[in-house]
Design a protein around this motif. Structure first.
Motif, PDB file in Angstrom:
ATOM      1  N   ILE A  36      13.666  13.527  -2.209  1.00 40.91           N
ATOM      2  CA  ILE A  36      14.709  12.728  -2.055  1.00 40.91           C
ATOM      3  C   ILE A  36      16.033  13.555  -2.375  1.00 40.91           C
ATOM      4  N   ARG A  37      15.891  14.131  -3.385  1.00 42.50           N
ATOM      5  CA  ARG A  37      17.156  15.052  -3.784  1.00 42.50           C
ATOM      6  C   ARG A  37      17.436  16.207  -2.885  1.00 42.50           C
ATOM      7  N   ALA A  38      16.425  16.609  -2.323  1.00 39.03           N
ATOM      8  CA  ALA A  38      16.695  17.709  -1.284  1.00 39.03           C
ATOM      9  C   ALA A  38      17.174  16.982   0.118  1.00 39.03           C
TER      10      ALA A  38
ATOM     11  N   LEU B  92      23.580   1.709 -16.059  1.00 36.93           N
ATOM     12  CA  LEU B  92      22.295   1.012 -15.530  1.00 36.93           C
ATOM     13  C   LEU B  92      21.093   1.683 -15.792  1.00 36.93           C
ATOM     14  N   GLY B  93      21.639   3.111 -16.120  1.00 39.89           N
ATOM     15  CA  GLY B  93      20.409   3.949 -16.502  1.00 39.89           C
ATOM     16  C   GLY B  93      19.559   4.462 -15.450  1.00 39.89           C
ATOM     17  N   THR B  94      20.215   4.974 -14.222  1.00 42.25           N
ATOM     18  CA  THR B  94      19.473   5.236 -13.336  1.00 42.25           C
ATOM     19  C   THR B  94      20.342   6.170 -12.371  1.00 42.25           C
ATOM     20  N   SER B  95      19.486   6.873 -11.181  1.00 43.42           N
ATOM     21  CA  SER B  95      20.276   7.841 -10.250  1.00 43.42           C
ATOM     22  C   SER B  95      19.914   7.192  -9.110  1.00 43.42           C
ATOM     23  N   LEU B  96      20.605   7.768  -7.995  1.00 43.60           N
ATOM     24  CA  LEU B  96      20.393   7.678  -6.519  1.00 43.60           C
ATOM     25  C   LEU B  96      18.722   7.840  -5.984  1.00 43.60           C
ATOM     26  N   GLU B  97      18.285   9.158  -6.457  1.00 39.50           N
ATOM     27  CA  GLU B  97      17.228   9.542  -6.228  1.00 39.50           C
ATOM     28  C   GLU B  97      16.038   8.492  -6.896  1.00 39.50           C
ATOM     29  N   THR B  98      16.211   8.280  -7.923  1.00 38.43           N
ATOM     30  CA  THR B  98      15.408   7.030  -8.600  1.00 38.43           C
ATOM     31  C   THR B  98      15.316   5.933  -7.993  1.00 38.43           C
ATOM     32  N   ASP B  99      16.477   5.535  -7.373  1.00 35.33           N
ATOM     33  CA  ASP B  99      16.611   4.126  -6.891  1.00 35.33           C
ATOM     34  C   ASP B  99      15.869   4.188  -5.366  1.00 35.33           C
ATOM     35  N   TRP B 100      15.977   5.344  -4.762  1.00 36.61           N
ATOM     36  CA  TRP B 100      15.474   5.516  -3.364  1.00 36.61           C
ATOM     37  C   TRP B 100      13.817   5.580  -3.745  1.00 36.61           C
ATOM     38  N   SER B 101      13.454   6.331  -4.711  1.00 37.23           N
ATOM     39  CA  SER B 101      12.054   6.550  -4.610  1.00 37.23           C
ATOM     40  C   SER B 101      11.319   5.091  -5.107  1.00 37.23           C
ATOM     41  N   VAL B 102      12.144   4.401  -5.850  1.00 38.45           N
ATOM     42  CA  VAL B 102      11.641   2.995  -6.260  1.00 38.45           C
ATOM     43  C   VAL B 102      11.472   2.036  -4.822  1.00 38.45           C
TER      44      VAL B 102
ATOM     45  N   LEU C  84       9.289   2.206   2.411  1.00 35.70           N
ATOM     46  CA  LEU C  84      10.138   2.915   3.176  1.00 35.70           C
ATOM     47  C   LEU C  84       9.300   4.708   3.118  1.00 35.70           C
ATOM     48  N   ASP C  85       9.042   5.007   4.205  1.00 30.74           N
ATOM     49  CA  ASP C  85       8.222   6.541   4.408  1.00 30.74           C
ATOM     50  C   ASP C  85       9.352   7.330   4.415  1.00 30.74           C
ATOM     51  N   ARG C  86       9.038   8.608   4.434  1.00 34.28           N
ATOM     52  CA  ARG C  86      10.020   9.681   4.630  1.00 34.28           C
ATOM     53  C   ARG C  86      10.948   9.509   5.881  1.00 34.28           C
ATOM     54  N   SER C  87      10.333   9.136   6.916  1.00 34.65           N
ATOM     55  CA  SER C  87      11.182   8.914   7.980  1.00 34.65           C
ATOM     56  C   SER C  87      12.299   7.837   8.026  1.00 34.65           C
ATOM     57  N   GLU C  88      11.962   6.861   7.255  1.00 33.60           N
ATOM     58  CA  GLU C  88      12.904   5.806   7.247  1.00 33.60           C
ATOM     59  C   GLU C  88      13.902   6.157   5.873  1.00 33.60           C
ATOM     60  N   LEU C  89      13.601   6.885   5.154  1.00 31.70           N
ATOM     61  CA  LEU C  89      14.336   7.606   4.241  1.00 31.70           C
ATOM     62  C   LEU C  89      15.563   8.267   4.808  1.00 31.70           C
ATOM     63  N   ARG C  90      14.859   8.978   5.581  1.00 28.55           N
ATOM     64  CA  ARG C  90      15.884  10.060   6.595  1.00 28.55           C
ATOM     65  C   ARG C  90      16.860   9.066   7.140  1.00 28.55           C
ATOM     66  N   ASP C  91      16.473   8.157   7.918  1.00 23.45           N
ATOM     67  CA  ASP C  91      17.410   7.220   8.775  1.00 23.45           C
ATOM     68  C   ASP C  91      18.253   6.535   7.520  1.00 23.45           C
ATOM     69  N   LEU C  92      17.593   6.354   6.278  1.00 21.93           N
ATOM     70  CA  LEU C  92      18.726   5.813   5.555  1.00 21.93           C
ATOM     71  C   LEU C  92      19.560   6.735   5.159  1.00 21.93           C
ATOM     72  N   ALA C  93      19.620   7.955   4.911  1.00 17.05           N
ATOM     73  CA  ALA C  93      20.501   9.084   4.938  1.00 17.05           C
ATOM     74  C   ALA C  93      21.404   8.973   5.719  1.00 17.05           C
TER      75      ALA C  93
ATOM     76  N   VAL D 263       0.739  -1.189  -0.170  1.00  7.68           N
ATOM     77  CA  VAL D 263      -0.071   0.131  -0.013  1.00  7.68           C
ATOM     78  C   VAL D 263       0.900   1.333  -0.061  1.00  7.68           C
ATOM     79  N   ALA D 264       2.233   1.095   0.020  1.00  3.90           N
ATOM     80  CA  ALA D 264       3.219   2.274   0.219  1.00  3.90           C
ATOM     81  C   ALA D 264       3.061   3.276  -1.204  1.00  3.90           C
ATOM     82  N   GLN D 265       2.924   4.476  -0.683  1.00  5.22           N
ATOM     83  CA  GLN D 265       2.947   5.394  -2.110  1.00  5.22           C
ATOM     84  C   GLN D 265       4.533   5.674  -2.401  1.00  5.22           C
ATOM     85  N   ARG D 266       4.883   6.103  -3.358  1.00  6.64           N
ATOM     86  CA  ARG D 266       6.277   6.146  -3.891  1.00  6.64           C
ATOM     87  C   ARG D 266       6.687   7.640  -3.641  1.00  6.64           C
ATOM     88  N   VAL D 267       7.550   7.998  -2.555  1.00  4.65           N
ATOM     89  CA  VAL D 267       8.207   9.118  -2.210  1.00  4.65           C
ATOM     90  C   VAL D 267       8.730   9.648  -3.358  1.00  4.65           C
TER      91      VAL D 267
END
Length: 358
Positions: A15-17, A299-309, A316-325, A6-10
């Motif tokens: 992510i770039r910011a 591979l035709g990608t960027s880091l923000e694309t792969d984090w978004s995927v 992974l919600d925004r809080s978890e992505l912040r932890d990943l950062a 059910v997750a929405q894509r961030v």
């Protein structure tokens, strides 16, 4: 229903910011199409594949198994990097690399460079790294991302050549070289501790950090080998540690970070899809996992694309992505001042729902 279902894509702009580091990316696999076409034209070299299918040709054979796909891929890297002949070309590539990292919101990078790919620099390796440093220095002056380099051994090289490279690097001390690495085809080369233990001990004694590609096409034994014999502080890939619960516990307890690259693993046939990739499992087990691009241009990608995927597939919600950062920064070889500054900036990021809409 699972969280990931059910997750929405961030949003990639959010992510770039987000300030972050990247710890598993190869300079060789980051040369863009324009870079390669320009270098080939300057060298009068023929393209190995038509320009519009250049990167597709590089990964041809991946579906036939990790060995075939990776071997084809490594030969392509040899071709592209072998076109670089002058310090000016190397410096320019380094500057553009830093610019692309900056465009993804990456504030610090440990860039892996294997001298074995750069065919015209065999007898002048320190000069190659000095040229890269010139480009990264210019990038820093212009406000771009901070980039340091990890000198990488090839898995197939001899013990004596590995030691010679470490001696050369540690005696000449090219700017911005911070670590020793190993990359290459694990499936073909097998365990390397018996050949590279001396080189890695020398690197440790002379102040270089250590990171090792392991647990990709080899199983968990490759990770254990790197920890036990090569003084590895970080494991690049490391995903197949998931097959050994005791090893997962060791990685968690010792907080050994993994530089994970899911798109690369899927492209090379190690896993059939992101959905079954073990990233999420390793993270939930308490392992310090980071998410990286490995070879983004090919591979035709960027880091923000792969984090978004990943946000959508693994929930992974925004809080978890912040932890990943945060993990990306603490897993990096950035100096303490930059690490502390980036962590403070990350902690100040608003992860509320309103922040994305406002």
């Amino acid at each position: 229903m699972t969280k990931s279902a059910v997750a929405q894509r961030v949003d990639e702009a959010w992510i770039r910011a987000l300030p972050k580091a990247e710890v598993h990316i190869h300079l060789e696999g980051s040369l863009g199409l324009a870079d390669l076409l320009g270098l080939a034209k300057a060298a009068g070299a023929q393209l190995p594949f038509p320009a519009d299918r250049l990167f597709g040709g590089a990964t041809a054979g991946a579906g036939d198994g990790a060995e075939t796909g990776l071997s084809s891929f490594l030969r392509f890297l040899d071709w592209g990097c072998g076109l670089v002949a002058t310090p000016e070309q190397a410096s320019s590539l380094a500057y553009r690399f830093a610019a692309r990292q900056t465009a993804s919101g990456i504030r610090y990078t440990d860039a892996i460079v294997n001298p074995g790919h750069w065919g015209q620099w065999t007898d002048r390796v320190p000069a190659l790294f000095a040229a890269f440093a010139d480009g990264f220095d210019e990038a820093r002056v212009d406000g771009l991302a901070e980039v340091n380099t990890c000198v990488s051994l090839s898995r197939g090289q001899s013990a004596s050549s590995a030691r010679e490279l470490v001696e050369q690097i540690t005696e000449s001390r090219p700017p911005r070289v911070v670590a020793l690495s190993i990359d290459g085809d694990e499936h073909r080369s097998g365990p390397v501790s018996h050949r590279f233990a001396e080189a890695f001990s020398l690197a440790r004694d002379r102040g270089l950090r250590r990171t090792v590609h392991a647990g990709e096409s080899s199983g968990p034994e490759g990770v254990r080998d790197a920890l036990d014999h090569l003084h590895a502080e970080r494991i690049d890939h490391g995903i197949r540690a998931v097959e050994d619960p005791a090893l997962v516990g060791r990685l968690r307890d010792q907080q050994i970070p993994l530089g994970v690259c899911p798109r690369s693993n899927v492209a090379l046939g190690l896993y059939p899809s992101w959905e079954v990739h073990p990233f999420r499992h390793l993270r939930q087990a308490g392992v310090a996992v980071t998410l990286n691009t490995d070879d983004p241009a090919v591979l035709g990608t960027s880091l923000e694309t792969d984090w978004s995927v990943s946000s959508q597939i693994w929930g992974l919600d925004r809080s978890e992505l912040r932890d990943l950062a945060r993990t990306s920064v603490t897993a990096s070889f950035a100096d303490d001042d930059l690490t502390n500054r980036l962590l403070a900036e990350i902690d100040a990021i608003d992860v509320s729902e309103a922040s994305e809409n406002g």
